[in-house]
Design a protein around this motif. Sequence first.
Motif, PDB file in Angstrom:
ATOM      1  N   SER A  58       0.837  -1.204   0.000  1.00 52.60           N
ATOM      2  CA  SER A  58       0.000   0.000   0.000  1.00 52.60           C
ATOM      3  C   SER A  58       0.866   1.246   0.000  1.00 52.60           C
ATOM      4  CB  SER A  58      -0.917   0.028   1.231  1.00 52.60           C
ATOM      5  OG  SER A  58      -0.187   0.392   2.384  1.00 52.60           O
ATOM      6  N   ILE A  59       0.287   2.331  -0.467  1.00 50.11           N
ATOM      7  CA  ILE A  59       0.866   3.670  -0.343  1.00 50.11           C
ATOM      8  C   ILE A  59      -0.248   4.584   0.153  1.00 50.11           C
ATOM      9  CG2 ILE A  59       2.699   3.414  -2.062  1.00 50.11           C
ATOM     10  CD1 ILE A  59       0.867   4.811  -4.084  1.00 50.11           C
ATOM     11  N   ALA A  60       0.099   5.566   0.983  1.00 49.37           N
ATOM     12  CA  ALA A  60      -0.951   6.399   1.573  1.00 49.37           C
ATOM     13  C   ALA A  60      -0.372   7.701   2.106  1.00 49.37           C
ATOM     14  CB  ALA A  60      -1.651   5.645   2.704  1.00 49.37           C
ATOM     15  N   SER A  61      -1.285   8.637   2.393  1.00 49.39           N
ATOM     16  CA  SER A  61      -0.939   9.884   3.062  1.00 49.39           C
ATOM     17  C   SER A  61      -1.865  10.066   4.251  1.00 49.39           C
ATOM     18  CB  SER A  61      -1.071  11.074   2.106  1.00 49.39           C
ATOM     19  OG  SER A  61      -2.416  11.221   1.669  1.00 49.39           O
ATOM     20  N   PHE A  62      -1.336  10.688   5.300  1.00 45.24           N
ATOM     21  CA  PHE A  62      -2.102  10.909   6.520  1.00 45.24           C
ATOM     22  C   PHE A  62      -1.869  12.331   7.004  1.00 45.24           C
ATOM     23  CE2 PHE A  62      -2.124  10.863  11.251  1.00 45.24           C
ATOM     24  CZ  PHE A  62      -3.485  10.594  11.438  1.00 45.24           C
ATOM     25  N   LEU A  63      -2.973  13.020   7.308  1.00 44.95           N
ATOM     26  CA  LEU A  63      -2.917  14.406   7.779  1.00 44.95           C
ATOM     27  C   LEU A  63      -3.746  14.529   9.044  1.00 44.95           C
ATOM     28  CD1 LEU A  63      -2.228  17.477   7.178  1.00 44.95           C
ATOM     29  CD2 LEU A  63      -4.478  17.569   6.076  1.00 44.95           C
ATOM     30  N   ASP A  64      -3.157  15.102  10.093  1.00 43.42           N
ATOM     31  CA  ASP A  64      -3.896  15.371  11.328  1.00 43.42           C
ATOM     32  C   ASP A  64      -3.261  16.618  11.946  1.00 43.42           C
ATOM     33  OD1 ASP A  64      -5.943  13.924  13.276  1.00 43.42           O
ATOM     34  OD2 ASP A  64      -4.365  14.824  14.505  1.00 43.42           O
ATOM     35  N   MET A  65      -3.949  17.748  11.850  1.00 38.24           N
ATOM     36  CA  MET A  65      -3.312  18.996  12.278  1.00 38.24           C
ATOM     37  C   MET A  65      -4.339  20.037  12.708  1.00 38.24           C
ATOM     38  SD  MET A  65      -2.100  20.276   8.497  1.00 38.24           S
ATOM     39  CE  MET A  65      -1.179  21.659   9.167  1.00 38.24           C
ATOM     40  N   PRO A  66      -3.922  20.958  13.576  1.00 40.32           N
ATOM     41  CA  PRO A  66      -4.837  22.026  14.009  1.00 40.32           C
ATOM     42  C   PRO A  66      -5.048  23.043  12.903  1.00 40.32           C
ATOM     43  CG  PRO A  66      -2.659  22.361  14.943  1.00 40.32           C
ATOM     44  CD  PRO A  66      -2.614  21.037  14.247  1.00 40.32           C
ATOM     45  N   LEU A  67      -6.231  23.619  12.877  1.00 36.80           N
ATOM     46  CA  LEU A  67      -6.516  24.737  11.977  1.00 36.80           C
ATOM     47  C   LEU A  67      -6.405  26.057  12.715  1.00 36.80           C
ATOM     48  CD1 LEU A  67      -9.554  23.435   9.878  1.00 36.80           C
ATOM     49  CD2 LEU A  67      -7.171  23.632   9.170  1.00 36.80           C
TER      50      LEU A  67
ATOM     51  N   ALA B  31      -9.568  21.459  14.127  1.00 28.68           N
ATOM     52  CA  ALA B  31      -8.525  20.625  13.532  1.00 28.68           C
ATOM     53  C   ALA B  31      -9.103  19.796  12.396  1.00 28.68           C
ATOM     54  CB  ALA B  31      -7.903  19.714  14.586  1.00 28.68           C
ATOM     55  N   LEU B  32      -8.196  19.254  11.574  1.00 26.66           N
ATOM     56  CA  LEU B  32      -8.550  18.385  10.449  1.00 26.66           C
ATOM     57  C   LEU B  32      -7.923  17.012  10.630  1.00 26.66           C
ATOM     58  CD1 LEU B  32      -8.095  20.518   7.186  1.00 26.66           C
ATOM     59  CD2 LEU B  32     -10.250  19.759   8.199  1.00 26.66           C
ATOM     60  N   ASN B  33      -8.600  15.999  10.091  1.00 26.26           N
ATOM     61  CA  ASN B  33      -8.031  14.665   9.982  1.00 26.26           C
ATOM     62  C   ASN B  33      -8.377  14.124   8.605  1.00 26.26           C
ATOM     63  OD1 ASN B  33      -8.492  11.548  10.084  1.00 26.26           O
ATOM     64  ND2 ASN B  33      -7.145  11.953  11.821  1.00 26.26           N
ATOM     65  N   ALA B  34      -7.381  13.606   7.882  1.00 29.88           N
ATOM     66  CA  ALA B  34      -7.634  13.073   6.545  1.00 29.88           C
ATOM     67  C   ALA B  34      -6.656  11.948   6.249  1.00 29.88           C
ATOM     68  CB  ALA B  34      -7.506  14.172   5.491  1.00 29.88           C
ATOM     69  N   TYR B  35      -7.139  10.942   5.521  1.00 28.84           N
ATOM     70  CA  TYR B  35      -6.301   9.815   5.102  1.00 28.84           C
ATOM     71  C   TYR B  35      -6.763   9.370   3.727  1.00 28.84           C
ATOM     72  CZ  TYR B  35      -4.154   5.139   5.089  1.00 28.84           C
ATOM     73  OH  TYR B  35      -3.421   4.018   4.769  1.00 28.84           O
ATOM     74  N   LEU B  36      -5.788   9.054   2.862  1.00 30.73           N
ATOM     75  CA  LEU B  36      -6.097   8.511   1.547  1.00 30.73           C
ATOM     76  C   LEU B  36      -5.037   7.478   1.214  1.00 30.73           C
ATOM     77  CD1 LEU B  36      -7.918   8.607  -0.963  1.00 30.73           C
ATOM     78  CD2 LEU B  36      -6.343  10.295  -1.929  1.00 30.73           C
ATOM     79  N   GLY B  37      -5.491   6.248   0.911  1.00 32.74           N
ATOM     80  CA  GLY B  37      -4.551   5.175   0.648  1.00 32.74           C
ATOM     81  C   GLY B  37      -4.995   4.263  -0.472  1.00 32.74           C
ATOM     82  N   TYR B  38      -4.006   3.690  -1.165  1.00 33.35           N
ATOM     83  CA  TYR B  38      -4.244   2.686  -2.199  1.00 33.35           C
ATOM     84  C   TYR B  38      -3.629   1.370  -1.745  1.00 33.35           C
ATOM     85  CZ  TYR B  38      -3.845  -0.028  -6.488  1.00 33.35           C
ATOM     86  OH  TYR B  38      -3.921  -1.034  -7.415  1.00 33.35           O
ATOM     87  N   PHE B  39      -4.412   0.280  -1.826  1.00 30.18           N
ATOM     88  CA  PHE B  39      -3.972  -1.028  -1.361  1.00 30.18           C
ATOM     89  C   PHE B  39      -4.043  -2.033  -2.512  1.00 30.18           C
ATOM     90  CE2 PHE B  39      -5.338   1.301   2.261  1.00 30.18           C
ATOM     91  CZ  PHE B  39      -4.653   0.821   3.368  1.00 30.18           C
ATOM     92  N   HIS B  40      -2.927  -2.696  -2.792  1.00 31.79           N
ATOM     93  CA  HIS B  40      -2.879  -3.802  -3.750  1.00 31.79           C
ATOM     94  C   HIS B  40      -2.922  -5.094  -2.933  1.00 31.79           C
ATOM     95  CE1 HIS B  40      -1.657  -6.212  -7.228  1.00 31.79           C
ATOM     96  NE2 HIS B  40      -0.849  -6.843  -6.400  1.00 31.79           N
ATOM     97  N   THR B  41      -3.974  -5.884  -3.116  1.00 29.36           N
ATOM     98  CA  THR B  41      -4.189  -7.062  -2.277  1.00 29.36           C
ATOM     99  C   THR B  41      -4.223  -8.313  -3.139  1.00 29.36           C
ATOM    100  OG1 THR B  41      -6.587  -6.655  -2.396  1.00 29.36           O
ATOM    101  CG2 THR B  41      -5.411  -5.767  -0.497  1.00 29.36           C
ATOM    102  N   ASP B  42      -3.140  -9.056  -3.148  1.00 26.58           N
ATOM    103  CA  ASP B  42      -3.022 -10.285  -3.937  1.00 26.58           C
ATOM    104  C   ASP B  42      -2.959 -11.481  -2.990  1.00 26.58           C
ATOM    105  OD1 ASP B  42      -2.496 -12.355  -5.638  1.00 26.58           O
ATOM    106  OD2 ASP B  42      -0.677 -11.502  -6.505  1.00 26.58           O
ATOM    107  N   TYR B  43      -4.110 -12.135  -2.814  1.00 29.80           N
ATOM    108  CA  TYR B  43      -4.198 -13.346  -2.013  1.00 29.80           C
ATOM    109  C   TYR B  43      -4.245 -14.600  -2.893  1.00 29.80           C
ATOM    110  CZ  TYR B  43      -5.953 -10.302   1.843  1.00 29.80           C
ATOM    111  OH  TYR B  43      -6.133  -9.337   2.810  1.00 29.80           O
ATOM    112  N   GLY B  44      -3.857 -14.488  -4.129  1.00 24.45           N
ATOM    113  CA  GLY B  44      -3.994 -15.609  -5.048  1.00 24.45           C
ATOM    114  C   GLY B  44      -5.265 -15.476  -5.871  1.00 24.45           C
ATOM    115  N   THR B  45      -5.409 -16.333  -6.868  1.00 23.23           N
ATOM    116  CA  THR B  45      -6.490 -16.238  -7.851  1.00 23.23           C
ATOM    117  C   THR B  45      -7.866 -16.288  -7.203  1.00 23.23           C
ATOM    118  OG1 THR B  45      -5.061 -17.320  -9.480  1.00 23.23           O
ATOM    119  CG2 THR B  45      -7.430 -17.269  -9.957  1.00 23.23           C
ATOM    120  N   ASN B  46      -8.636 -15.230  -7.417  1.00 24.77           N
ATOM    121  CA  ASN B  46     -10.058 -15.180  -7.035  1.00 24.77           C
ATOM    122  C   ASN B  46     -10.328 -15.329  -5.539  1.00 24.77           C
ATOM    123  OD1 ASN B  46     -11.190 -14.644  -9.538  1.00 24.77           O
ATOM    124  ND2 ASN B  46     -11.382 -16.811 -10.086  1.00 24.77           N
TER     125      ASN B  46
END
Length: 478
Positions: A315-324, A331-346
């Motif tokens: 996976s790759i991702a970004s995480f933000l948690d900071m005061p405004l 304050a803000l909280n945000a997360y965005l991630g991409y996950f490649h999940t290969d457990y075998g065929t189907n």
Amino acid sequence: MNKTAKTVWLGALLLTSQFTFAQQPITPSVDTPGDRPATTPKPSAEKNELKFNLNESGSHFFKATFLNQAWLQFNQNNPGSTVIGVPKDNAFSIGLRRTRIQMFGQLSDHVFLYFQFGMNNFNYLNGGFNQTASSQRKIQAFFHDAVGEYLVFRNKNYLNIGAGLTIVNGLSRFSAPSVGTIMTMDVPVFAQATVDQTDQFSRKLSLYARGQVGHLDYRVAISDPFPIQTNGSALPVYGPNSIFALKGHTKQFQGLLMWQFFDKEAHQAPGYNTGTYLGAKKVFNLEAGFITQKNAMVRVDAPGDTTYQNMNLWSIASFLDMPLNREKGTALNAYLGYFHTDYGTNYLRFNGAMNPASDIVTAQRPGALGGTQGNAFPMFGTGSVVYGQFGYLLKRDLFGPGNGTLMPYVQAQIATYQRVTSTLGVYNVGVNYLIKGHNGKLTLDYQNRPYYEPSTGTSQISSGGRRGQLILQYQVFI
């Protein structure tokens, strides 16, 4: 009374007198209404933790925490669901999502000890309606973590080496979440990739190294997975769709790297990642992680045609948690991630947190997959997942001094799996009432999810419609 008895009696009297006088207050007597202490003691600051210092500076200590998350859950059940043998379109249940005790401490400059004990998903089904053992409701609690860690550099987190039963995990920050501090009502469970399959509720017997060097936070581990035969469920069936292997035993390798642009995150409890600091820190991280295991999966296309496959997740991702606005406390909280999940065929596995339904009537859904009752959906599968969340902390003391504030949020899990004919989307919207930060909070959450039916003549499944779920959670944590 003989001489010996008199001596014992007099000794006891003297000890009692000394103890009594030792306990007397040093302030003047207040026996009469007119008496008052000479000075009124200042009120001490309210403590927010249970901590015992082992040295004068407090650098060596032992600490305990307690967490309880109670759920009131109303669910629109997937078609064909039953509740203890009775078909039910809807279900209301009361349960404990998590009840945990942590005990940990820095025993010396180089020695750290961590334990966690508790139970999860405790509702009227007692962890498994179809279990045959007696008194199932009494065997839920277990050790989640039992870890000893050695800090190589005194007072520095450059390199910590640990071993034991641990959640130290390579895939992402949400693969090892600090559940007492999460912003949303629940974590994205799909990120705990092998949960209760080849691990013990996401924990594995592992040897690991972790640390922080400059802006880099890292962890790497070699883990000894549990065999699928010991997870307490019926064994998966061999077929053309990949399952966890029933033969062989290989080690699992994992790692997670996080680049911390601003404040460094807490690094005390092994592996755990804070959900939100509620504006107390300014955090922006980029992360990348992986888990790999040779021959972890298997499929059988025809008699005698057995194929073992590796499990590769990253996976790759970004995480933000900071005061405004620090003055107002927003304050803000945000997360965005991409996950490649290969457990075998189907590979595909359904799951539903605190599932309120006990079974499914297959006669009403011919060819239906097992475990699809209640609130279950295809949570884990071979393919890819995009997960995101966003929350906004409103101003401090929104309802007046000491009465707390609100933090609304949204979250989405969007997946493309080999065995699902269309994109899967699970969406949540909710709000936290932070009575006392994470120590006391109410969370109201609504989830909208798809349910699925088998596609005729294929191993794929297709969406049959959507269902909703409403949960009120009360969390108490110290």
